[in-house]
Motif scaffolding. Sequence first.
Motif, short mmCIF file in Angstrom:
data_model
loop_
_atom_site.label_atom_id
_atom_site.label_comp_id
_atom_site.label_asym_id
_atom_site.label_seq_id
_atom_site.Cartn_x
_atom_site.Cartn_y
_atom_site.Cartn_z
N VAL B 56 0.85 -0.89 0.07
CA VAL B 56 0.12 -0.12 0.08
C VAL B 56 1.03 1.07 -0.06
O VAL B 56 2.15 1.27 0.32
N MET B 57 0.20 2.36 -0.63
CA MET B 57 1.17 3.66 -0.42
C MET B 57 1.33 4.10 0.79
O MET B 57 0.50 3.96 1.64
N ILE B 58 2.59 4.49 1.14
CA ILE B 58 2.82 5.39 2.35
C ILE B 58 3.53 6.54 1.64
O ILE B 58 4.42 6.63 0.87
N PRO B 59 3.48 7.69 2.61
CA PRO B 59 4.25 8.97 2.00
C PRO B 59 5.62 8.87 2.43
O PRO B 59 6.18 8.33 3.43
N GLU B 60 6.67 9.47 1.52
CA GLU B 60 8.00 9.57 1.81
C GLU B 60 8.35 11.04 1.77
O GLU B 60 8.08 11.75 0.72
N VAL B 75 -4.38 17.05 7.37
CA VAL B 75 -5.54 16.41 6.75
C VAL B 75 -5.43 14.74 7.02
O VAL B 75 -6.39 14.11 6.59
N CYS B 76 -4.48 14.34 7.41
CA CYS B 76 -4.38 13.01 7.68
C CYS B 76 -5.44 12.52 8.84
O CYS B 76 -5.12 12.78 10.11
N GLN B 77 -6.34 11.70 8.65
CA GLN B 77 -7.44 11.31 9.55
C GLN B 77 -6.96 10.19 10.38
O GLN B 77 -7.75 9.86 11.28
N PHE B 78 -5.76 9.63 10.13
CA PHE B 78 -5.45 8.42 10.80
C PHE B 78 -4.33 8.58 11.73
O PHE B 78 -3.54 7.75 12.21
N ASN B 79 -3.98 9.92 12.09
CA ASN B 79 -2.83 10.36 13.01
C ASN B 79 -1.51 9.79 12.57
O ASN B 79 -0.71 9.24 13.30
N ALA B 80 -1.34 9.50 11.35
CA ALA B 80 -0.10 8.81 10.85
C ALA B 80 1.24 9.63 10.49
O ALA B 80 2.10 9.26 10.26
N LEU B 81 0.93 10.99 10.59
CA LEU B 81 2.00 11.99 10.51
C LEU B 81 2.23 12.78 11.65
O LEU B 81 1.27 13.35 12.06
N ALA B 82 3.58 13.18 12.10
CA ALA B 82 3.73 14.16 13.03
C ALA B 82 4.57 15.11 12.41
O ALA B 82 5.85 14.65 12.00
N LEU B 94 0.21 3.17 10.64
CA LEU B 94 -1.09 3.69 10.99
C LEU B 94 -1.67 4.35 9.66
O LEU B 94 -2.72 4.69 9.40
N CYS B 95 -0.75 4.42 8.37
CA CYS B 95 -1.21 5.08 7.37
C CYS B 95 -2.09 4.06 6.60
O CYS B 95 -1.80 2.94 6.26
N HIS B 96 -3.16 4.59 6.07
CA HIS B 96 -4.21 4.13 5.13
C HIS B 96 -3.96 4.10 3.71
O HIS B 96 -4.91 3.58 2.86
N GLY B 97 -2.86 4.85 3.30
CA GLY B 97 -2.57 4.95 1.93
C GLY B 97 -3.63 5.72 1.15
O GLY B 97 -3.82 5.53 -0.21
N CYS B 98 -4.26 6.80 1.82
CA CYS B 98 -5.29 7.48 1.12
C CYS B 98 -4.73 8.58 0.01
O CYS B 98 -5.44 9.11 -0.82
N GLY B 99 -3.62 8.84 0.36
CA GLY B 99 -2.94 9.99 -0.40
C GLY B 99 -3.22 11.31 -0.34
O GLY B 99 -2.68 12.19 -0.92
N GLY B 100 -4.10 11.63 0.99
CA GLY B 100 -4.67 13.10 1.07
C GLY B 100 -3.25 13.85 1.34
O GLY B 100 -3.26 15.03 0.91
N CYS B 101 -2.00 13.18 1.99
CA CYS B 101 -1.15 14.23 2.51
C CYS B 101 -0.29 14.68 1.17
O CYS B 101 0.18 15.60 1.19
N VAL B 102 -0.31 13.72 0.20
CA VAL B 102 0.62 14.30 -0.94
C VAL B 102 -0.03 15.24 -1.75
O VAL B 102 0.45 16.20 -2.17
S1 SF4 Z 1 -1.49 8.69 2.84
FE1 SF4 Z 1 -3.36 9.28 4.08
S2 SF4 Z 1 -3.09 7.88 5.62
FE2 SF4 Z 1 -1.32 7.92 4.72
S3 SF4 Z 1 -0.01 9.35 5.81
FE3 SF4 Z 1 -0.88 10.39 4.09
S4 SF4 Z 1 -3.06 11.17 4.80
FE4 SF4 Z 1 -2.22 9.78 6.26
#
Ligand code: SF4
Lengths: 298, 281
Positions: B56-60, B75-82, B94-102
Motif C-alpha cells: 500500500v502507498m505510504i508517504p515519503e 489532513v491525515c485522519q489516521f494520525n499517521a504523520l507528526a 497507521l497509514c491507510h494509503g489515502c494519498g491525502g497528504c501528498v
Molecule cells: S496517505 Fe493518507 S493515511 Fe497515509 S499518511 Fe498520508 S494522509 Fe495519512
Amino acid sequence: MAETGKAKTITIISGKGGTGKTSVTAAFASLAAPVVVADCDVDAANLHLLLSPEVEKSVDFYAMPIARINQDLCVGCGLCNDLCRYEAIVVQDDNYSVDPLACEACLVCKEHCPEQAIGTVERQAGYWFLSQARTGPMVHASLGIAQENSGKLVTEVRKAAAEVAEKEKLGLVLVDGPPGIGCAVMASLTGADLVIAVTEATQSGLKDLIRVNDLCNHFKIPIHIIVNKCDLNPEVTQAVRKWAQEAEAPIIGEIPYDTDFTKAMIEAKTIVEYKSSRIGDELKSIWNTVLETMKSIV
Amino acid sequence: MRIAIASGKGGTGKTTAAVALARVMGSCVLVDCDVEAPNAHLFLNPEVQNTQDAYVMIPEVDDGKCTGCGECSRVCQFNALAVLGKSVLVFNELCHGCGGCVLACEPKAITEGGRLIGTMQWGKAGDLDFYDAKLRIGEPMSPPLIKALKHQAELSEAENTILDCPPGTTCPMVEAVGGADYCILVTEPTPFGLHDLNMAYQTVQELGIPAGVILNRAGMGDDCIQNYCKANGIPILLEIPHSREIAEGYAAGKDILSSMPSLEDGFKKVINTISEGLNNG
Ligand code: SF4
Ligand code: SF4
Ligand code: SF4
Ligand code: SF4
C-alpha cells in the motif's frame, strides 16, 4: 492474586479460530473468580454466552465519521471520484454519492470538493458494556453489522477492564483475544503480562500458531501454549511439541478432544462448572501452572 | 459464478467446505482470502507458479523541501504523520494509503513510497487455479491484501470462483465476500455457532448477497441451527455429520472427501442448488 498495585493481565489468543480459546478463558475465569474478564474478540463475541453477564452500563462506540455528499450542492464535477482510492464514490445518472461500506473515512474528497458539497456522518458502530458476570466484573462489546476493523473498540474494552480492576481492587484481568494476526489481535496484546495461545493439534492449528508466535516475537512478547484436541493425531501433536521446544514457547497444558466443551456450552456453563469431567480437571491443573508461571515472570 | 464461503465464528469448517466444493466443481478458481491464517493450501498442496508482493502507498517526505507547514498532518485522519520543526515523522503502520497528504503538501515534499503488506502466490492444484496470500507479520490491515489477491485471481480464465473468507463480520470479511453471487455460511450446532451465524447472516443481508447454510458437526450439539434457519427462511444446503474420523483426517491435513467419500454427492448437490437458484432468480 495480589490485592495491591496495578492489575496483571493474561491475554488468551489463538491464531486459528475455533480452537477452544473462549471455553478455556471462561474456565480460567471460573477458577480465578472474582476476576475482571474482557472479551476482546469483539468480532465474534461469545464469552457472554458462558458467563451470563448482567449489563450495568452501556457506552456507545463511534467509528470514524465517513463522507456524505450533499446532493443540493454537488455540481457533478467528478473530482471526488478521481481522488478516492477506495472506489467508494458511486456515480449513478450523474448523481454522486458515497458507499458507506466502502468508504475508508479518509475525507480526501471532502478536503478537495470545490463546492464544499461533502460533509461527514457520525456512525454509531456498536456498544461496549460494563457488566457483572458470575465470575466478577466483565467488559464486553457488541459491534454493529459490517463495521470497520475492530482494533479501536478492542482498545476501549481493554482500557475499561483495567479501570474496573483498579476501582474494584482486583489483581487480575483475563482477556479473550480475537483470532488471526491483524489489527484487532495487536490491539488486544498491548499491556499483556502473559500471553497464552490456545492451539489445536492439527496441521492448520500448528501453521497458525507459528504465525501468531511470529507476531508476538515481532513485539518481543513471549507466549505460552495450550494444545487442545491433543489426541487427534499423535504425529501432529509430536510436531507441535517439537516446534514449541525449538521456539522456546513452553506448552503449559494439553487437552484431549472432548465434546464436554460443547455440552457445557449448551448449558451456558464453563467446563469447570459443568459436571465433573476429565477436561475440567485438566483445566484446573493448567490454571495452577498458569499461576506458577505468573509468579515467575512478574 | 462466484461463491463465497464464510462464517462468523472461526474454526467451523469454512476451509473444509471450500476445498470440497472446489474439488467437486472440477476446474475453477479457489481464492483463500483468509490472509491472516491461510490454510487451504495444506489440503491441496498446490504447485506454486508465481509469487508477488503487495504494497500500500505510504508517504515519503523529502526533509530538504519540507517547510514544516503542518498541512499533511492536518489532513491525515489516521494520525499517521507528526510534523516536528521542518521534518515529518511517518508512522507507517497507521497509514491507510489515502494519498491525502501528498495532495495537501504545496512544496511537493511528499512522494509515494510503498509499505509491504504481504505476499500473494498462485498456481495449480490439479484442475484448480489456486490463489492465496500471507499477511506480513506486524501488518495490521488485511483488507488491502484481500483486495489485491481478488484482483489477481480475476486474471484466471476459469468460469467459477470459490472465495474462502476470513472469519468474523468486520472489514476483512466484508472485503472478501464483496462481489460474490452467493454466500455459504458454515456453522456448527452450538450456542457460539448460532450467535456468530446470526451476525454473519445479517452482514451478508446488508451486502445484498443471497445465502445458505452448511451445518458442520451436525449432531454434536443441539438443533438450534435448524430452528434458526427455519425461522429465518435460510436454506440448509448440507449437513456434515459430527465424526471423530473427519476430525482426525483434518488434523493430518486430509481433505474431507478423502476422509468421508460419501459426502461427494452432498457437495455436488450444494453446487447444483446454488446454480439453479441463481439461474432462476
Ligand atoms: S496517505 Fe493518507 S493515511 Fe497515509 S499518511 Fe498520508 S494522509 Fe495519512
Ligand atoms: S467533488 Fe464535490 S462537486 Fe464534484 S462531484 Fe464530488 S461532491 Fe460533487
Ligand atoms: S472519505 Fe475517502 S474513502 Fe470515503 S468517499 Fe471520500 S475519498 Fe473516498
Ligand atoms: S505538508 Fe509538506 S511541507 Fe507541510 S509539513 Fe507536510 S511535508 Fe512538510
